[in-house]
Design a protein around this motif. Structure first.
Motif, short mmCIF file in Angstrom:
data_model
loop_
_atom_site.label_atom_id
_atom_site.label_comp_id
_atom_site.label_asym_id
_atom_site.label_seq_id
_atom_site.Cartn_x
_atom_site.Cartn_y
_atom_site.Cartn_z
N GLN A 52 15.09 52.97 -26.57
CA GLN A 52 15.94 52.15 -27.67
C GLN A 52 16.83 53.40 -28.18
N ALA A 53 16.40 54.56 -28.50
CA ALA A 53 17.35 55.72 -28.83
C ALA A 53 18.64 55.64 -27.91
N PHE A 54 18.28 55.54 -26.57
CA PHE A 54 19.44 55.82 -25.39
C PHE A 54 19.77 54.56 -24.89
N ASP A 55 19.98 53.49 -25.81
CA ASP A 55 20.46 52.33 -25.32
C ASP A 55 21.96 52.33 -25.19
N ALA A 56 22.46 52.39 -24.20
CA ALA A 56 23.91 52.34 -23.64
C ALA A 56 24.99 51.23 -24.24
N TYR A 57 24.09 50.07 -24.66
CA TYR A 57 24.78 48.90 -25.13
C TYR A 57 25.07 49.15 -26.84
N LEU A 58 24.38 50.06 -27.23
CA LEU A 58 24.44 50.26 -28.66
C LEU A 58 25.87 51.20 -29.05
N LYS A 59 26.48 50.80 -29.81
CA LYS A 59 27.89 51.66 -30.16
C LYS A 59 27.45 53.01 -30.21
N GLU A 83 9.02 53.07 -26.04
CA GLU A 83 9.91 52.26 -26.21
C GLU A 83 11.04 52.83 -27.40
N GLU A 84 10.54 53.56 -28.23
CA GLU A 84 11.53 54.12 -29.18
C GLU A 84 12.58 54.90 -28.48
N ARG A 85 12.04 55.88 -27.29
CA ARG A 85 12.71 56.58 -26.79
C ARG A 85 13.97 55.77 -26.04
N MET A 108 0.57 60.10 -41.98
CA MET A 108 1.39 60.05 -40.82
C MET A 108 1.01 59.13 -39.65
N VAL A 109 1.89 58.41 -39.41
CA VAL A 109 1.64 56.97 -38.68
C VAL A 109 1.33 57.52 -37.29
N THR A 110 0.30 57.26 -36.33
CA THR A 110 0.13 57.28 -35.14
C THR A 110 0.52 56.04 -34.27
N ARG A 111 1.39 56.47 -33.21
CA ARG A 111 1.95 55.82 -32.14
C ARG A 111 1.43 55.92 -30.88
N THR A 112 1.05 54.89 -30.22
CA THR A 112 0.90 54.66 -28.75
C THR A 112 1.71 55.38 -27.78
N ALA A 113 1.43 55.79 -26.65
CA ALA A 113 2.14 56.39 -25.69
C ALA A 113 3.59 55.29 -25.29
N ARG A 114 3.11 53.99 -25.51
CA ARG A 114 3.95 52.77 -25.04
C ARG A 114 5.08 52.87 -26.26
N GLU A 115 4.51 52.94 -27.50
CA GLU A 115 5.46 52.75 -28.67
C GLU A 115 6.59 53.68 -28.64
N ARG A 116 6.04 55.15 -28.25
CA ARG A 116 6.85 56.13 -28.15
C ARG A 116 8.07 56.13 -27.16
#
Length: 135
Positions: free
Chosen positions: A15-22, A11-13, A1-9
Motif C-alpha cells: 500500500q505504501a508504494f501503490d502508484a494509483y495513490l497521488k 500488505e503495508e509495504r 508495540m503492536v506485533t504484525r504478521t509477515a502478511r500484514e507487513r
C-alpha cells in the motif's frame, strides 16, 4: 508495540508504494520515466557513454535547456552517471548506471512498439477525427 504478521507487513509495504495513490513515490518515478525526453535519452545511452553534444545531435528537437534538465534529473535519480575528464576542453560523458540499464528493455520495447505501430495509430486518429462532427 503492536506485533504484525509477515502478511500484514507485506500488505503495508504494498500500500505504501501503490502508484494509483497521488503521493506515492512510485507514481512520481512513473511520471519521470514516462517523459519523452527521458525515454529518448535512456535509449540513446544504450550503446554506451555519450557526450552532451552527441546526445543533442541524436535527439532531434530537444532544446539545450530540456536536455540539461533531463540529464540532471536522471543523474539525481541514479539512472545515469556524469563523468568529467580533465582535459582541454573538459570532457563530460554520460552513461547508464546498472539501475538505468535495468530500464532499457522496457524503454526499448516502448520505442520499438511506437515505431512499428505508428501507421495504425495515425490511421485510427484520422478515422476518429473524420467521424467527429465538431472537427
Amino acid at each position: 508495540m503492536v506485533t504484525r504478521t509477515a502478511r500484514e507487513r507485506r500488505e503495508e509495504r504494498r500500500q505504501a508504494f501503490d502508484a494509483y495513490l497521488k503521493e506515492c513515490p512510485a507514481r512520481h518515478l512513473l511520471d519521470r520515466i514516462s517523459d519523452k525526453w527521458v525515454s529518448l535519452v535512456l535509449v540513446a545511452l544504450a550503446a554506451g557513454p555519450r557526450r552532451y553534444s552527441e546526445l543533442s545531435h541524436t535527439i532531434a528537437g530537444v532544446s539545450q535547456k530540456m536536455l540539461t534538465q533531463t540529464l540532471r534529473s536522471l543523474e539525481r535519480d541514479g539512472l545515469i552517471t556524469r563523468t568529467v575528464t580533465a582535459e582541454v576542453p573538459a570532457r563530460v560523458d554520460y552513461d547508464l548506471t546498472p539501475l538505468g540499464r535495468g530500464l532499457l528493455p522496457v524503454m526499448a520495447a516502448i520505442k520499438e512498439w511506437a515505431e512499428n505501430n505508428i501507421e495504425d495509430v495515425l490511421a485510427s486518429r484520422e478515422r476518429y477525427d473524420r467521424s467527429r462532427p465538431d472537427k
